[in-house]
Design a protein around this motif. Sequence first.
Motif, PDB file in Angstrom:
ATOM      1  N   LEU A  18       0.835  -1.275  -0.022  1.00  0.00           N
ATOM      2  CA  LEU A  18       0.067  -0.014  -0.010  1.00  0.00           C
ATOM      3  C   LEU A  18       0.850   1.311  -0.120  1.00  0.00           C
ATOM      4  N   ARG A  19       1.819   1.361   0.699  1.00  0.00           N
ATOM      5  CA  ARG A  19       2.777   2.364   0.909  1.00  0.00           C
ATOM      6  C   ARG A  19       3.486   2.669  -0.492  1.00  0.00           C
ATOM      7  N   TYR A  20       3.904   1.498  -1.135  1.00  0.00           N
ATOM      8  CA  TYR A  20       4.743   1.687  -2.750  1.00  0.00           C
ATOM      9  C   TYR A  20       3.382   2.331  -3.451  1.00  0.00           C
ATOM     10  N   GLY A  29       6.875  15.921  -4.717  1.00  0.00           N
ATOM     11  CA  GLY A  29       7.674  17.171  -5.321  1.00  0.00           C
ATOM     12  C   GLY A  29       8.838  17.478  -4.359  1.00  0.00           C
ATOM     13  N   ASP A  30       9.107  19.029  -4.143  1.00  0.00           N
ATOM     14  CA  ASP A  30      10.125  19.138  -3.467  1.00  0.00           C
ATOM     15  C   ASP A  30       9.882  18.983  -1.829  1.00  0.00           C
ATOM     16  N   THR A  34       3.640  13.214   0.377  1.00  0.00           N
ATOM     17  CA  THR A  34       3.015  11.966   0.189  1.00  0.00           C
ATOM     18  C   THR A  34       3.414  11.149   1.588  1.00  0.00           C
ATOM     19  N   THR A  35       4.764  11.067   1.666  1.00  0.00           N
ATOM     20  CA  THR A  35       5.197  10.337   3.318  1.00  0.00           C
ATOM     21  C   THR A  35       4.588  11.136   4.266  1.00  0.00           C
ATOM     22  N   VAL A  40       0.561  10.439   8.504  1.00  0.00           N
ATOM     23  CA  VAL A  40      -0.578  10.773   9.415  1.00  0.00           C
ATOM     24  C   VAL A  40      -1.854   9.828   9.214  1.00  0.00           C
ATOM     25  N   LEU A  41      -1.981   9.203   7.975  1.00  0.00           N
ATOM     26  CA  LEU A  41      -2.934   8.265   8.027  1.00  0.00           C
ATOM     27  C   LEU A  41      -2.669   7.139   8.654  1.00  0.00           C
TER      28      LEU A  41
END
Length: 121
Positions: A18-20, A29-30, A34-35, A40-41
């Motif tokens: 799922l992470r991938y 981006g900069d 996403t991480t 947080v999720l």
Amino acid sequence: MLTDCIFVGIGGFAGSVLRYLCGQAFPQGDFPLTTMGINVLGSFVLGTLAALVTRGMVTDDHLSLLLRVGLCGGFTTFSTLSLEAAGMMGEGRTVAGLAYVAGSCVLGVVAAMIGGSVASA
């Protein structure tokens, strides 16, 4: 013990995949949004699951291991740090909780830098 490990492994596989997939669907981006979103999720999901276990709504130990240790652990280990810090603060140990968060973040970044330096040498 072996059965527990199998359930953790299945959940860990699912969480890692799922992470991938999240990383593929939402390239960073900069700034690593996403991480951050994954962390947080994952924290939200682990907190929710922990509350469900505490309230007796999830009673199967194997399911709990699969979801909490495996899935959330594979998706992000930051969720565990968040849950532990929230628990400390909920117990009135706010300074200790904040020190835990700050220390973990700072030491984690320093360790990553050292690891990068070692690997580059």
